[in-house]
Design an enzyme around this catalytic site. Structure first.
Site, PDB file in Angstrom:
ATOM      1  N   ASP A  98       3.030   4.098  10.057  1.00 45.05           N
ATOM      2  CA  ASP A  98       3.229   4.770   8.781  1.00 45.05           C
ATOM      3  C   ASP A  98       2.141   4.245   7.855  1.00 45.05           C
ATOM      4  O   ASP A  98       1.967   3.035   7.723  1.00 45.05           O
ATOM      5  CB  ASP A  98       4.626   4.403   8.236  1.00 45.05           C
ATOM      6  CG  ASP A  98       5.206   5.486   7.360  1.00 45.05           C
ATOM      7  OD1 ASP A  98       4.487   5.985   6.495  1.00 45.05           O
ATOM      8  OD2 ASP A  98       6.397   5.815   7.537  1.00 45.05           O
ATOM      9  N   ASP A 199       1.964   8.669   4.200  1.00 42.91           N
ATOM     10  CA  ASP A 199       2.974   8.659   3.150  1.00 42.91           C
ATOM     11  C   ASP A 199       2.456   9.171   1.801  1.00 42.91           C
ATOM     12  O   ASP A 199       1.394   8.741   1.350  1.00 42.91           O
ATOM     13  CB  ASP A 199       3.428   7.196   2.984  1.00 42.91           C
ATOM     14  CG  ASP A 199       4.601   7.042   2.049  1.00 42.91           C
ATOM     15  OD1 ASP A 199       5.714   7.383   2.450  1.00 42.91           O
ATOM     16  OD2 ASP A 199       4.401   6.566   0.914  1.00 42.91           O
ATOM     17  N   GLU A 256       2.822  13.619   4.742  1.00 42.60           N
ATOM     18  CA  GLU A 256       3.948  13.956   3.878  1.00 42.60           C
ATOM     19  C   GLU A 256       3.349  14.530   2.592  1.00 42.60           C
ATOM     20  O   GLU A 256       2.727  13.809   1.825  1.00 42.60           O
ATOM     21  CB  GLU A 256       4.762  12.699   3.553  1.00 42.60           C
ATOM     22  CG  GLU A 256       5.968  13.031   2.702  1.00 42.60           C
ATOM     23  CD  GLU A 256       6.541  11.823   1.966  1.00 42.60           C
ATOM     24  OE1 GLU A 256       7.761  11.754   1.819  1.00 42.60           O
ATOM     25  OE2 GLU A 256       5.764  10.955   1.530  1.00 42.60           O
ATOM     26  N   HIS A 328      14.051   9.636   7.164  1.00 40.18           N
ATOM     27  CA  HIS A 328      14.723   8.499   6.524  1.00 40.18           C
ATOM     28  C   HIS A 328      14.976   8.714   5.033  1.00 40.18           C
ATOM     29  O   HIS A 328      15.530   7.842   4.375  1.00 40.18           O
ATOM     30  CB  HIS A 328      13.866   7.250   6.725  1.00 40.18           C
ATOM     31  CG  HIS A 328      12.550   7.378   6.021  1.00 40.18           C
ATOM     32  ND1 HIS A 328      11.572   8.265   6.423  1.00 40.18           N
ATOM     33  CD2 HIS A 328      12.055   6.776   4.911  1.00 40.18           C
ATOM     34  CE1 HIS A 328      10.549   8.186   5.601  1.00 40.18           C
ATOM     35  NE2 HIS A 328      10.812   7.288   4.675  1.00 40.18           N
ATOM     36  N   ASP A 329      14.515   9.836   4.489  1.00 41.67           N
ATOM     37  CA  ASP A 329      14.701  10.107   3.057  1.00 41.67           C
ATOM     38  C   ASP A 329      15.772  11.166   2.799  1.00 41.67           C
ATOM     39  O   ASP A 329      15.962  11.573   1.654  1.00 41.67           O
ATOM     40  CB  ASP A 329      13.387  10.620   2.438  1.00 41.67           C
ATOM     41  CG  ASP A 329      12.307   9.555   2.376  1.00 41.67           C
ATOM     42  OD1 ASP A 329      12.651   8.363   2.262  1.00 41.67           O
ATOM     43  OD2 ASP A 329      11.123   9.916   2.441  1.00 41.67           O
TER      44      ASP A 329
HETATM   45  C1  GLC Z   1       7.674   8.501   0.910  1.00 44.42           C
HETATM   46  C2  GLC Z   1       8.617   7.775   1.849  1.00 44.42           C
HETATM   47  C3  GLC Z   1       9.732   7.187   1.059  1.00 44.42           C
HETATM   48  C4  GLC Z   1       9.151   6.214   0.059  1.00 44.42           C
HETATM   49  C5  GLC Z   1       8.055   6.856  -0.788  1.00 44.42           C
HETATM   50  C6  GLC Z   1       7.236   5.828  -1.492  1.00 44.42           C
HETATM   51  O1  GLC Z   1       8.273   9.586   0.299  1.00 44.42           O
HETATM   52  O2  GLC Z   1       9.059   8.649   2.847  1.00 44.42           O
HETATM   53  O3  GLC Z   1      10.680   6.554   1.861  1.00 44.42           O
HETATM   54  O4  GLC Z   1      10.158   5.742  -0.769  1.00 44.42           O
HETATM   55  O5  GLC Z   1       7.153   7.612  -0.022  1.00 44.42           O
HETATM   56  O6  GLC Z   1       6.396   5.152  -0.605  1.00 44.42           O
END
Ligand code: GLC
Length: 555
Positions: A98, A199, A256, A328-329
């Site tokens: 990640d 991310d 993402e 995971h979110d």
């Molecule tokens: C992304 C991750 C999340 C995290 C955020 C800040 O959205 O998936 O879990 O809190 O970035 O890094």
């Protein structure tokens, strides 16, 4: 389209902290991941994305990195990581790290140095700005709530953090910082990782003027993504990143991305796009319970169909999206997407089929394959997630009772996806022999891997068949490169599509509704059913019937 090694792969996200604990400290570890590689291989997984395992104070569960070159000791050692990498390779599996490079942790050496001298060399690795008339430089609200600017004690400076205050944003205009980031990425690629999940990457481009926006809440603040939506030029940064790193290694990248501008799709995931793929989150807003206009969950499912179809069609001649139901979110997909009548094994299998056979690269999330569910917590203290705690607090401040606020967390908390993986029916679901860092869902006695491996009709057995079908030598090509065509799109409650390659077609028919549906289609006239989530076998020359939540894949 040039074929790439990842086009026909199936990926699986591991949240290491909750996957498998081998040393009894209540926290999952890398040895635990290695231990379960055969399980994943058996499920048909090619690519594993590990949520962050770098050294971190865990304010945001590892998405706050204090050393990009170290494995956090909670997860093990670099040697454990090398072993995992080697064992994965032996099984012809790929590991993705990640990549969290919009921000780092406030405990990172860079930030510690910057704090001491905001105007110095490391100060420029971040965004330090002077306040205005005793207020922060702008009125941005961070993604986790509260101002996105934190005051540096004893100075006029504030620093920008789009997420938690312990996650200061990195300044992508600083060449020296970029070199440090690129070197680090290449170091991991040299080590043998096959790529990255990237991310929150859209946030790297800032408007250096940090203009305030019209407030969108009673706190007088405006969401920081308003700046992201407005600012131009993220593409140049992303192209530079790719050229200096991923491209040199033929690495796979999945981004993402929220708030992308409409016309940027091909630049992001086209033939020579910034990334190999990006997650398709287009259905997300439909299931945001705060957005009332979408109505009941059943009505939302119908809208989801159109939204996902649009997304499939948009990408058709552009590139590949990564199809996801969970991560995971998010809360668990059975609870999130399905109306009460569908919250069962049949509904779970139906959702999985729709998602996995779309055009794109499927990503499964740990526990999805056994139908793990949201977990009720008794008090806010049982929650760990920083975002959940903020939402709870906001609800209480807005006048909700504790019970109401907890009920909201039950539906929306990110911790729903983070409870320990349910391996068997021994205490704590076989995840740990110690005290798990987050409560185990009490339903583990019924929902667990061991039991489902033995049941022919379990969600897990079905997922295995589904993944095997997608990867089978006969159909791999069509599921990978076949075009996507909606079928009978206007029939309420029916979600159907065709995948077509040359003169071959495969159809997916799913009944989203509570009632039986008669499908006027002749696929079964001489056709063959490749997969079915119920024992009832539909037949009929010109039409056939599907039970509620039944899905068939037919040729
Ligand atoms: C992304 C991750 C999340 C995290 C955020 C800040 O959205 O998936 O879990 O809190 O970035 O890094």
């Amino acid at each position: 389209m040039n074929k790439k090694w990842w086009h026909d792969k199936v990926a699986y996200q591991i949240y290491p902290k909750s996957f498998r604990d081998t040393n009894g400290d209540g926290i999952g570890d890398l040895k635990g991941v290695t231990e379960k590689l055969d399980y994943l291989k058996d499920l048909g997984i090619d690519i594993i994305w590990l949520s962050p395992i770098y050294q971190s104070p865990f304010v945001d569960e590892g998405y706050d990195i204090s050393d990009y070159y170290q494995i956090d000791e909670a997860f093990g050692t670099m040697e454990d990581f090398d072993t995992l990498l080697a064992e994965a390779k032996k099984r012809d599996m790929h590991i993705l790290m990640d990549l969290v490079i919009n921000h780092c942790s406030d405990k990172h050496e860079w930030f510690q140095k910057a704090l001491k001298d905001p105007e110095g060399e490391y100060g420029d690795y971040f965004y330090f700005r002077k306040g205005k008339d005793g207020n922060p430089p702008s009125n941005y609200r961070s993604y986790f709530g509260g101002s996105a600017w934190e005051k540096v004690e004893g100075s006029d400076y504030y620093y920008l953090h789009m997420f938690a205050k312990e996650q200061p944003d990195l300044n992508w205009n600083n060449e020296k910082l970029l070199k440090e980031l690129y070197d680090m990425i290449n170091w991991w690629l040299e080590k043998g990782v096959s790529g990255f999940r990237i991310d929150a990457i859209i946030n790297i481009k800032k408007d250096p003027d940090f203009e305030s926006f019209e407030p969108d809440g009673l706190d007088g603040l405006a969401w920081v993504w308003r700046m992201v939506e407005k600012v131009e030029g993220v593409g140049e940064l992303l192209e530079d990143l790719k050229k200096n790193t991923f491209e040199r290694y033929d690495a796979f990248t999945v981004a993402e991305v929220f708030n992308m501008k409409e016309n940027e799709l091909s630049q992001f995931i086209g033939e020579n796009g910034h990334f190999s793929t990006m997650f398709d989150f287009s259905a997300h807003p439909v299931f945001d319970k705060k957005k009332k206009p979408y109505g009941s969950t059943a009505a939302r499912l119908e809208i989801m169909k159109h939204v996902l179809f649009q997304s499939q069609l948009k990408c058709e001649n552009v590139g590949f999206m990564a199809n996801v139901l969970e991560n995971h979110d998010c809360p668990r997909c059975i609870d999130r997407y399905l109306p009460p009548y569908a919250q069962n094994d049949t509904g779970a299998k139906m959702l999985g089929t729709i998602s996995l056979l779309f055009r794109g690269i499927p990503f499964l999330y740990q526990g999805q394959e056994i139908g793990m569910r949201n977990c009720r917590m008794e008090s806010i203290d049982d929650y760990d997630d920083i975002g959940t705690r903020w939402e709870y607090q906001t609800a209480i401040e807005a006048g909700a009772t504790e019970e109401e606020a907890l009920e909201a967390c039950y539906h929306s908390s990110r911790d729903n996806a983070r409870t320990p993986m349910q391996w068997d029916d021994s205490p704590n679901a076989g995840f740990t022999t110690g005290n798990p860092w987050l409560k185990t869902n009490p339903n583990y006695k019924e929902i667990n891997v061991k039991a489902q491996l033995q049941e022919e009709d379990s969600i897990l057995s079905y997922y295995k068949e589904l993944v095997a079908l997608r990867r089978s030598p006969e159909y791999r090509e069509i599921f990978t490169y076949g075009t996507f065509l909606p079928v009978l799109e206007d029939v309420q409650g029916l979600l159907a599509y065709e995948r077509r390659l040359g003169d071959k077609s495969i159809f997916v028919f799913a009944n989203l509704s509570e009632k039986e549906i008669t499908v006027r289609h002749n696929v079964l006239a001489g056709g063959r059913i490749l997969l079915n989530n119920l024992r009832e076998i539909p037949t009929g020359e010109d039409e056939f019937t599907l039970k509620s939540c039944q899905v068939i894949v037919a040729l």
